[in-house]
Enzyme design. Structure first.
Site, PDB file in Angstrom:
ATOM      1  N   ARG A  39      33.281  18.186  39.602  1.00 56.30           N
ATOM      2  CA  ARG A  39      34.446  18.974  40.017  1.00 56.30           C
ATOM      3  C   ARG A  39      35.355  19.237  38.815  1.00 56.30           C
ATOM      4  O   ARG A  39      36.097  20.217  38.776  1.00 56.30           O
ATOM      5  CB  ARG A  39      35.218  18.270  41.148  1.00 56.30           C
ATOM      6  CG  ARG A  39      36.469  19.034  41.600  1.00 56.30           C
ATOM      7  CD  ARG A  39      36.916  18.707  43.027  1.00 56.30           C
ATOM      8  NE  ARG A  39      36.893  17.283  43.328  1.00 56.30           N
ATOM      9  CZ  ARG A  39      37.763  16.383  42.875  1.00 56.30           C
ATOM     10  NH1 ARG A  39      38.747  16.756  42.077  1.00 56.30           N
ATOM     11  NH2 ARG A  39      37.648  15.118  43.209  1.00 56.30           N
ATOM     12  N   ASP A  59      43.466  42.051  37.145  1.00 55.58           N
ATOM     13  CA  ASP A  59      42.149  41.971  37.774  1.00 55.58           C
ATOM     14  C   ASP A  59      41.284  43.005  37.063  1.00 55.58           C
ATOM     15  O   ASP A  59      41.473  44.212  37.230  1.00 55.58           O
ATOM     16  CB  ASP A  59      42.261  42.262  39.282  1.00 55.58           C
ATOM     17  CG  ASP A  59      40.916  42.135  39.991  1.00 55.58           C
ATOM     18  OD1 ASP A  59      39.865  42.388  39.362  1.00 55.58           O
ATOM     19  OD2 ASP A  59      40.911  41.822  41.200  1.00 55.58           O
ATOM     20  N   TYR A 109      42.877  44.776  45.716  1.00 57.40           N
ATOM     21  CA  TYR A 109      41.743  44.372  46.537  1.00 57.40           C
ATOM     22  C   TYR A 109      42.252  43.811  47.882  1.00 57.40           C
ATOM     23  O   TYR A 109      43.258  43.101  47.917  1.00 57.40           O
ATOM     24  CB  TYR A 109      40.951  43.319  45.759  1.00 57.40           C
ATOM     25  CG  TYR A 109      39.745  42.821  46.479  1.00 57.40           C
ATOM     26  CD1 TYR A 109      38.608  43.607  46.586  1.00 57.40           C
ATOM     27  CD2 TYR A 109      39.745  41.560  47.071  1.00 57.40           C
ATOM     28  CE1 TYR A 109      37.496  43.156  47.262  1.00 57.40           C
ATOM     29  CE2 TYR A 109      38.625  41.098  47.732  1.00 57.40           C
ATOM     30  CZ  TYR A 109      37.502  41.894  47.843  1.00 57.40           C
ATOM     31  OH  TYR A 109      36.412  41.442  48.513  1.00 57.40           O
ATOM     32  N   LYS A 120      30.543  40.887  40.902  1.00 56.99           N
ATOM     33  CA  LYS A 120      30.310  42.297  40.630  1.00 56.99           C
ATOM     34  C   LYS A 120      29.492  42.448  39.331  1.00 56.99           C
ATOM     35  O   LYS A 120      28.379  41.989  39.291  1.00 56.99           O
ATOM     36  CB  LYS A 120      31.651  43.036  40.598  1.00 56.99           C
ATOM     37  CG  LYS A 120      32.578  42.654  41.782  1.00 56.99           C
ATOM     38  CD  LYS A 120      32.042  43.042  43.139  1.00 56.99           C
ATOM     39  CE  LYS A 120      32.768  42.384  44.312  1.00 56.99           C
ATOM     40  NZ  LYS A 120      34.194  42.538  44.363  1.00 56.99           N
TER      41      LYS A 120
HETATM   42  C1  LIG Z   1      35.252  41.828  44.993  1.00 59.95           C
HETATM   43  C2  LIG Z   1      36.590  41.856  44.358  1.00 59.95           C
HETATM   44  C3  LIG Z   1      37.463  40.761  44.443  1.00 59.95           C
HETATM   45  C4  LIG Z   1      37.121  39.521  45.242  1.00 59.95           C
HETATM   46  O1  LIG Z   1      36.050  38.817  44.694  1.00 59.95           O
HETATM   47  P1  LIG Z   1      35.056  37.885  45.553  1.00 59.95           P
HETATM   48  O2  LIG Z   1      34.090  37.429  44.522  1.00 59.95           O
HETATM   49  O3  LIG Z   1      34.462  38.721  46.646  1.00 59.95           O
HETATM   50  O4  LIG Z   1      35.886  36.773  46.107  1.00 59.95           O
HETATM   51  C5  LIG Z   1      38.676  40.852  43.783  1.00 59.95           C
HETATM   52  N1  LIG Z   1      39.035  41.951  43.105  1.00 59.95           N
HETATM   53  C6  LIG Z   1      38.228  43.023  43.009  1.00 59.95           C
HETATM   54  C7  LIG Z   1      38.686  44.216  42.250  1.00 59.95           C
HETATM   55  C8  LIG Z   1      36.988  43.019  43.641  1.00 59.95           C
HETATM   56  O5  LIG Z   1      36.206  44.100  43.555  1.00 59.95           O
END
Ligand SMILES: *Cc1c(COP(=O)(O)O)cnc(C)c1O
Length: 417
Positions: free
Chosen positions: A70, A206, A123, A231
């Protein structure tokens, strides 16, 4: 890294940070499926904990010893070191999901009574956490849209009477699904205008949509570059994970809270991400090249009303200037409006044969989805309309297939509209 020749990140993704001699000479890092690590002596265990819990400063040559998965694990440590290379960051922390990375950063740097300024749209999961959870625990929040002038935003923050409580500016750029851009350097100047000697104002970005290849927020003054590694970084639609890059000081705090929330990635996910990183650049470059073909095709199609892609920003505008300074590519996310509204958009999506109808993005396969009724269904309808997210909009994540096959599929599906 070699002293004489600074290797580029893509050249280091196969080996950086891994010592084969520690793993029987295996060329690839094993998956360290272990919960705990054996100390050589009680003294060593004591020393490791002193550093891990910040009871004393780490020595010049001292590494954080392996304690418990962890807190740290070789797969995660090697992965984090590799991820720092793309953003030229001092440190990185990986998480079990994008949402866990985003929420951990917000929770560590905000307290009740503080003000968070954030771009909109963000998001859906992030939006829900801000509107429902942060507001519930007494964090004040204020949204702004791409295109809102810096001076107007400064005035609104001052007028709220909470300028002295501003602790973070959180932005998502380009915005999903419209590709609207926000100027990160301008956000830095707003943050600095409200910061004091003992109260910094952090800027978090982000960077999922363009990173880690095509946008480097830390270069423009951001403190955090956050990724849903689900992604592009993962890139094969087979895992959920995240990464946050920044200075040693801020990532140290993020890792400390991660230890107590327990939302680190598993060793298996860490290993999968290392494998993905080896092809990150070739995948993303192919996706961007395919997207350029797709945009050219859509822009000329009589049933397409408008295409939203960074290559379409008119030159001479402030947004184009931001694009030129901030982005290394227009990327592989393309949205477009189909003439005929939601029924036409649905007929198009239902007729696709190669492109799959699914949310998420950045993977090897091309995906289509309908923002107004899927990813952005939770956004207030008026706000949604104002951002041009309407029934006629379809969002595409362009994959690595042959571009003529993708276009063949889009063409035959548009014929069914
Ligand atoms: C998918 C996404 C998230 C969330 O990520 P997860 O891995 O699904 O928790 C946050 N910000 C953006 C821009 C995303 O495309």
């Amino acid at each position: 890294m070699d002293q004489d020749h600074p290797f580029r990140p893509e050249s280091l993704m196969m080996s950086y940070g891994y010592k084969p001699s520690l793993s029987e000479g295996a060329i690839k890092s094993p998956i360290f499926l272990t919960s705990t690590f054996v100390f050589k002596s009680a003294e060593e265990g004591k020393a490791f904990f002193e550093v891990a819990y910040g009871l004393r400063e780490r020595g010049q040559q001292e590494e954080l010893g392996l304690i418990y998965s962890r807190i740290n694990n070789p797969d995660l440590e090697i992965l984090e070191n590799r991820l720092t290379l793309w953003d030229k960051a001092e440190d990185c922390a990986v998480f079990e999901s994008g949402m866990s990375a985003i929420t951990t950063v917000l929770l560590e740097f905000l307290a009740p009574g503080d003000l968070l300024v954030h771009s909109t749209p963000v998001y859906g999961g992030t939006d829900h956490f801000i509107q429902h959870f942060l507001n519930k625990i007494g964090v004040h929040t204020m949204g702004f849209t791409a295109g809102e002038e810096r001076d107007a935003l400064m005035e609104r923050i001052k007028a709220s009477g909470l300028g002295h409580k501003l602790r973070m500016i959180y932005v998502e750029t380009p915005a999903n699904p419209t590709n609207a851009l926000i100027d990160i350097a301008a956000c830095r100047t707003v943050a600095d205008a409200f910061a004091t000697a003992d109260q910094p104002v952090h800027v978090a970005v982000d960077n999922t949509y363009l990173g880690p290849l095509w946008q480097h927020p830390l270069d423009h003054g951001a403190d955090f570059s956050l990724y849903s590694a689900t992604k592009y970084i993962g890139g094969h639609s087979d895992l959920i994970a995240a990464a946050v890059c920044g200075s040693k000081a801020v990532i140290g705090r993020v890792k400390a809270l991660r230890t107590f929330l327990g939302n680190m990635a598993s060793p298996h996910t860490g290993w999968m991400l290392m494998r993905s990183l080896e092809t990150l650049k070739v995948r993303m470059e192919k996706q961007a090249a395919n997207a350029a073909h797709v945009v050219a095709f859509l822009a000329d199609h009589p049933k397409v009303e408008k295409v939203y892609h960074l290559s379409r920003i008119p030159e001479g505008t402030a947004e184009h200037e931001t694009f030129r300074r901030q982005c290394a590519s227009p990327g592989a996310m393309v949205s477009f409006d189909v003439k005929g509204g939601e029924p036409a958009a649905f007929r198009f999506m239902n007729a696709l044969k190669l492109v799959k109808l699914a949310v998420s993005l950045g993977g090897t396969e091309s995906l289509a989805e309908h923002p107004a009724t899927m990813t952005h269904a939770g956004v207030d309808p008026q706000h949604r309309e104002a951002m041009s997210i309407t029934g006629k909009m379809v969002r595409l994540s362009v994959g690595v297939e042959h571009h003529e096959d993708i276009i063949w599929d889009l063409r035959q599906a548009l014929e069914r509209v």
